[in-house]
Scaffold this motif. Structure first.
Motif, PDB file in Angstrom:
ATOM      1  N   LEU A   1       0.866  -1.233  -0.007  1.00 33.80           N
ATOM      2  CA  LEU A   1      -0.095  -0.187   0.050  1.00 33.80           C
ATOM      3  C   LEU A   1       0.987   1.203   0.067  1.00 33.80           C
ATOM      4  O   LEU A   1       2.035   1.412   0.746  1.00 33.80           O
TER       5      LEU A   1
ATOM      6  N   PHE B   1      -8.652   4.375  -1.281  1.00 33.36           N
ATOM      7  CA  PHE B   1      -8.278   3.708  -2.032  1.00 33.36           C
ATOM      8  C   PHE B   1      -8.549   4.027  -3.513  1.00 33.36           C
ATOM      9  O   PHE B   1      -9.713   4.275  -3.931  1.00 33.36           O
TER      10      PHE B   1
ATOM     11  N   ASP C   1      -8.144  -5.531   8.065  1.00 35.13           N
ATOM     12  CA  ASP C   1      -9.274  -4.215   7.949  1.00 35.13           C
ATOM     13  C   ASP C   1      -8.433  -3.439   9.044  1.00 35.13           C
ATOM     14  O   ASP C   1      -8.499  -2.168   8.910  1.00 35.13           O
TER      15      ASP C   1
ATOM     16  N   GLU D   1      -5.637  -1.660   7.324  1.00 35.39           N
ATOM     17  CA  GLU D   1      -6.115  -0.744   6.485  1.00 35.39           C
ATOM     18  C   GLU D   1      -6.757   0.653   7.269  1.00 35.39           C
ATOM     19  O   GLU D   1      -6.367   1.826   7.033  1.00 35.39           O
TER      20      GLU D   1
END
Length: 353
Positions: free
Chosen positions: A245, A264, A290, A293
Motif C-alpha cells: 500500500l 483507495f 481491516d 487498513e
C-alpha cells in the motif's frame, strides 16, 4: 545527464513545486513518484539463481566454511529483525526476516567505515559487516536507475535526498565544512557539475530480507511508515508475494492539509486482486487486515496523502517509490508451501559519520 534548474522545471511542468521540500500537493495532474516495472521470464530465472547463491554462500554456509568468518561477525552480518510494532493491537503480526546488507563499496572513500541503513532511527552498518555488490545487484541497480533518471519527479526526489545534512556531509565534504555547504538550489545554479548526476548514491545499497522459517504459513505485515534514509527505493521481490500500500499526494489544488480523507484508488494496479485475496480469508484474518487498513488510512489522511494505491509484487515485478515522501506498508500473505518471502530493497548509499 544535465539536471534542470528549479525555474526551468516550474516552467516545463506548469506546476508549483519545491525541489527541496518535494511538494506536489498544489499541482494539477502531476505524476506520483511511483513506478512499476514488469520483468521478463529470464529475469525471474536470474532472481532464482541469485537466491540459491545467497542461500549457499551466506545463509547456510558453515561457520568455518567458504567465508571463513568469526562467529561474532557472522551474527552481525545475518541478523534476525522484525518490523517493530506490537502484534497485540489487532493487526497481523509483524513480518520477521533475516537481514543482509550489501553496498557498492568502491564508491566510498578510504576513511569511511560505516553506512546508514534502513531503520526507524539513526543506525549504521560497519563496512566489514556488509557484503559488496555482485554482478546481479549491480545490473539491477543500473536497470532501476535507467527507469527513472529522466523523470522530473524522481529527479526531484533524488535531489531532496542529496540535500539532507548527512548526505551532503558524505558527498560534498571536499567543498568545505557542513556548516558552509550551499543548499541544493545553490548547487544547482552555481555548481552544476557537482549535481550532473543526482542519482550518484541512488540504489547503491541493497538490503535483503528473507522471511524467517516458520512464519511463511501465516499472514504478516510491514506496518505503515516513511523511510528515514535517502528517498527513492526499489522493492524487488525474489520469492513469494505481497500487497504493498502506498499513499501519495492529491491531484487537486489546496489538498494535502490533512482534511481530505485518504481513499483507495480502485481503478489502479492491484486493487481488485487485493480485494479478492481478502475475500478468500477467514473472518478473523480479514479483521486483522481491516485494522491494518484503518490505521494506514488514518495516517495517510493526517499526513495529507489522500490517494492510496495497492501494488501486488511477485518475482519479476519491481516497485520504485519515493519512500521518504510517501507513506507505505505491506501485507504479506501466507506463502506457497516450502517458500519464504524474499525481498531486495535497493536504497541510497549514505556514509555514516
Amino acid at each position: 545527464m544535465q539536471v534542470m534548474q528549479a525555474s526551468r522545471w516550474q516552467k516545463e511542468k506548469g506546476q508549483r513545486m519545491s525541489i527541496l521540500g518535494f511538494h506536489f500537493q498544489d499541482c494539477l495532474g502531476c505524476d506520483p513518484t511511483v513506478k512499476v516495472v514488469k520483468g521478463t521470464v529470464m529475469e525471474k530465472v536470474e532472481e532464482s539463481k541469485w537466491l540459491e547463491k545467497i542461500n549457499a554462500q551466506i545463509l547456510e554456509a558453515p561457520e568455518d566454511g567458504a567465508r571463513n568468518m568469526p562467529k561474532k561477525r557472522r551474527r552481525r552480518m545475518i541478523t534476525e529483525l522484525y518490523t517493530g510494532a506490537d502484534p497485540t493491537n489487532g493487526m497481523p503480526p509483524p513480518h520477521m526476516y533475516q537481514g543482509i546488507q550489501f553496498c557498492d563499496k568502491k564508491l566510498l572513500s578510504d576513511d569511511c567505515d560505516a553506512i546508514k541503513v534502513l531503520a526507524d532511527g539513526d543506525y549504521k552498518a560497519l563496512l566489514d559487516d556488509c557484503h559488496d555488490f555482485d554482478e546481479f545487484l549491480n545490473d539491477n541497480a543500473n536497470q532501476a536507475r535507467n527507469e527513472i533518471k529522466d523523470v522530473p519527479e524522481f529527479q526531484g526526489a533524488a535531489i531532496r535526498s542529496l540535500s539532507r545534512e548527512k548526505s551532503r556531509r558524505a558527498w560534498y565534504e571536499k567543498l568545505g565544512s557542513i556548516e558552509t555547504l550551499p543548499n541544493v538550489l545553490d548547487l544547482l545554479s552555481e555548481n552544476q557539475t557537482v549535481l550532473e548526476d543526482p542519482f550518484k548514491q541512488t540504489f547503491r545499497c541493497a538490503t535483503f530480507h528473507y522471511q524467517i522459517k516458520g512464519q511463511e504459513t501465516d499472514i504478516s505485515a510491514y506496518y505503515s511508515h516513511k523511510d528515514k534514509v535517502g528517498n527513492i527505493v526499489v522493492f524487488k521481490p525474489i520469492a513469494g508475494e505481497s500487497y504493498n500500500l502506498v499513499a501519495m499526494q492529491s491531484n487537486y489544488p489546496n489538498s494535502g492539509n490533512g482534511k481530505e480523507r485518504a481513499v483507495f484508488e480502485k481503478e489502479y494496479d492491484s486493487y481488485e486482486s487485493y480485494q479478492s485475496y481478502k475475500e478468500s480469508l477467514s473472518e478473523s484474518d480479514r479483521k486483522t487486515i481491516d485494522k491494518f487498513e484503518t490505521i494506514f488510512i488514518g495516517k495517510a489522511t493526517a499526513e495529507g496523502l489522500p490517494r492510496v494505491r495497492v501494488y501486488k509484487l511477485t518475482p519479476g515485478n519491481t516497485l520504485l517509490v519515493a519512500a521518504s515522501d510517501y507513506l507505505h506498508g505491506t501485507i504479506i500473505p501466507s506463502q506457497q508451501a516450502g517458500m519464504r518471502r524474499a525481498l531486495l530493497v535497493f536504497h541510497d548509499l549514505i556514509p555514516y559519520y
